[in-house]
Enzyme design. Structure first.
Site, mmCIF file in Angstrom:
data_model
loop_
_atom_site.group_PDB
_atom_site.id
_atom_site.type_symbol
_atom_site.label_atom_id
_atom_site.label_comp_id
_atom_site.label_asym_id
_atom_site.label_seq_id
_atom_site.Cartn_x
_atom_site.Cartn_y
_atom_site.Cartn_z
ATOM 1 N N SER A 256 0.856 -1.187 0.000
ATOM 2 C CA SER A 256 0.000 0.000 0.000
ATOM 3 C C SER A 256 0.883 1.224 0.000
ATOM 4 C CB SER A 256 -0.883 0.014 1.236
ATOM 5 O OG SER A 256 -0.111 0.364 2.362
ATOM 6 N N LYS A 257 0.267 2.367 -0.131
ATOM 7 C CA LYS A 257 1.018 3.614 -0.183
ATOM 8 C C LYS A 257 1.892 3.799 1.053
ATOM 9 C CE LYS A 257 -0.529 5.745 -3.960
ATOM 10 N NZ LYS A 257 -1.889 5.345 -4.271
ATOM 11 N N ARG A 258 1.351 3.433 2.205
ATOM 12 C CA ARG A 258 2.091 3.615 3.455
ATOM 13 C C ARG A 258 3.256 2.650 3.549
ATOM 14 N NH1 ARG A 258 -2.106 4.564 3.230
ATOM 15 N NH2 ARG A 258 -3.903 5.459 4.235
#
Length: 485
Positions: A256-258
């Site tokens: 994911s982006k994180r």
RNA sequence: GGCCCCGUCGUCUAGCGGCCUAGGACUCUGGCUUCUCAAGCCAGCUACGAGGGUUCGAAUCCCUUCGGGGCUACCA
């Protein structure tokens, strides 16, 4: 035997293509190339609320940039187009009507709220959630009543009793009891098709033989097979399924982006080479079987088989990607390295692109090729050669203002000034003679001061080569300037 | 909750009953080399989730268990 292999990559571009998508695309492509088959690229844009034209174009560009060329699909065309599902709506409508006529599908008038309530109740009662088949056998009166209420109907596929068993090339035989595969929606109330309908119809119509896709789609396979059956496709003509394991983030779950950067566009900006990205991604969930890891795209095509694909998920490791990228950069020919580096230098404002600048870059690249991992390090490495208003880095200034350094710089200046031949050999000979032999200094101390004075930093490409490239005039001027600090 | 998938060093993996005192790569640590940084070379650390079987012999086969993940939409 003997049906020509056709593999498809069919993303739903609801955002930039990410690492997971690309890994799938890479395997699809490699398998098609390995078998001498066809690689088909299809855009699944049935969810018009989430897919945009920009994302579609970005997906096309990304695949091209990576070198995953397709034989059928957007831009190149083919005999089974169009390749955007949004342009195939009439085809899906036709099949949906056929299913309705065959009684394989039916109109369902349940409202979203009612469906939600049913699910709640099922969950509470601890039974398998899913559509309860309420509208399966509606009478004409009931239908009339619903219509009178102003209800709109979706089209639902009827799942017969029994089970679906298929062989997944990666996981082996997989079986789903239809008790856990409820009747599913094919067409929305507004008449638009859903993935469940479009994907199955297209794979058959486009003559796809192998479906290699993410394992998140594993449990949707029985539904897809159900559509094949309704279409009248013989089991031996079903595509072969292979569900690829996930690519997960550094720590826990899905990427994911994180959890590290997932957009391929980001890797491109950072200066990762397409071949490095593909090489690394190929190693996530697949291996050639021996100890080889650094492989070319051609070797990947030659070696890639589905049976060597893993069934377990892999974690994405940026460090390993960097290591491979470094290897790939070092393997670049001078011309290739120049071609890849130039855009980074112009974008960083280091050069404008004149012939003389490019000539200097070309001369300088060999001395930095083995010291960078990503292309975006090139500007920082070569900045000292082009910068107009040169200044020593702030935290390095104090390292050349002591007495020893001053002496070093003074002696260097005196020794270098008379040089008539200015190249790394003559520079090195001159500096070694005065600083090491005469002054008796340790090389790292002596050359360190000269390095800071001429390149502005404690870290630089090899000193003598750097000074040669910088030129005599600039080198001496910078040493002289350093003496005044 | 239900269904399904998955489980070897920190990470990616080799392994498909004896070649395994488990190999390689990345990371990390130490060293060599060295004008800095790299690169290169050498060495080291660290793994078969657990418990039962089957077998002369199991990382490899079976069962259970634990753990992770996916699906469970008028998303894909």
């Amino acid at each position: 035997m003997g049906k020509k292999v056709k593999v498809r990559f069919a993303p739903s571009p609801t955002g930039d293509l990410h690492v997971g998508n690309i890994r799938t695309a890479l395997f699809d492509w490699a398998y098609a190339r390995h078998t001498g088959g066809t690689f088909l690229f299809r855009i699944e844009d049935t969810d018009t609320t989430r897919v945009t034209d920009e994302y579609i174009q970005a997906a096309i560009d990304t695949l091209k940039w990576l070198g995953l060329n397709w034989d059928e699909g957007p831009e190149v065309g083919g005999d089974n187009g169009p390749y955007l599902q949004s342009q195939r709506l009439d085809i899906y409508a036709e099949w949906a009507q056929k299913f309705l006529d065959q009684k394989d599908a039916y109109h369902c008038y349940c409202t979203p709220a009612e469906l939600e309530a049913t699910r709640e109740a099922q969950r509470a009662a601890n039974v398998a959630p899913g559509y309860d088949g309420k509208c399966r056998d509606l009478t004409a009166e009931q239908i009339a009543a619903y219509k009178a209420e102003g209800r709109e109907a979706v089209i639902r596929m009827r799942m017969p009793e029994g089970s679906t068993t298929f062989v997944d090339e990666i996981r082996g035989e997989v079986s789903f009891d239809h008790k856990f595969v409820p009747d599913f929606v094919l067409v929305r109330a507004d008449g638009s098709p859903l993935y469940t309908l479009a994907v199955a119809v297209d794979d058959i119509l486009m003559k796809v033989t192998h479906v290699l896709r993410g394992e998140d789609l594993l449990s949707s396979t029985p539904r897809q097979i159900r559509v094949y059956q309704a279409m009248g496709v013989k089991p031996e003509d079903y595509p072969v399924f292979a569900h690829l394991p996930f690519v997960m983030g550094q720590d826990n779950a899905k990427l994911s982006k994180r959890n590290g950067e997932v957009s391929i566009a980001w890797y491109r900006e950072q200066g990762y080479l397409p071949e490095a990205i593909c090489n690394y991604l190929a190693l996530l969930g697949w291996s050639p079987g021996d100890d080889r890891e650094n492989i070319t795209m051609a070797e990947l095509c030659e070696l890639f088989t589905v049976e060597k694909v893993h069934s377990s998920p892999a974690r994405f490791d940026m460090k390993k990607l960097e290591a491979i990228n470094g290897d790939k950069i070092r393997a670049l020919t001078p011309d290739e390295f120049l071609k890849w580096s130039l855009p980074f230098l112009t974008k960083a404002g280091i050069i404008t692109g004149t012939d003389s600048e490019i000539a200097l870059v070309k001369a300088a690249l060999p001395i930095i090729q083995e010291r960078i991992v990503k292309l975006n390090e090139v500007p920082q490495m070569l900045k000292f050669l082009f910068i107009k208003e040169f200044a020593v880095e702030a935290d390095s200034v104090s390292k050349i203002t002591d007495d020893v350094s001053k002496d070093v710089l003074k002696r260097s200046l005196k020794e270098l000034e008379p040089l008539t031949t200015w190249n790394h050999d003559s520079i090195e000979a001159a500096l070694r003679a005065c600083l090491i032999e005469e002054m008796g200094l340790k090389p790292r101390i002596a050359f360190g001061a000269v390095r800071i004075a001429t390149t502005g930093s404690t870290i630089s490409p090899p000193l003598f080569e750097s000074m040669e490239l910088l030129g005599k005039e600039a080198s001496l001027a910078r040493i002289a300037a350093a003496l005044t600090l």
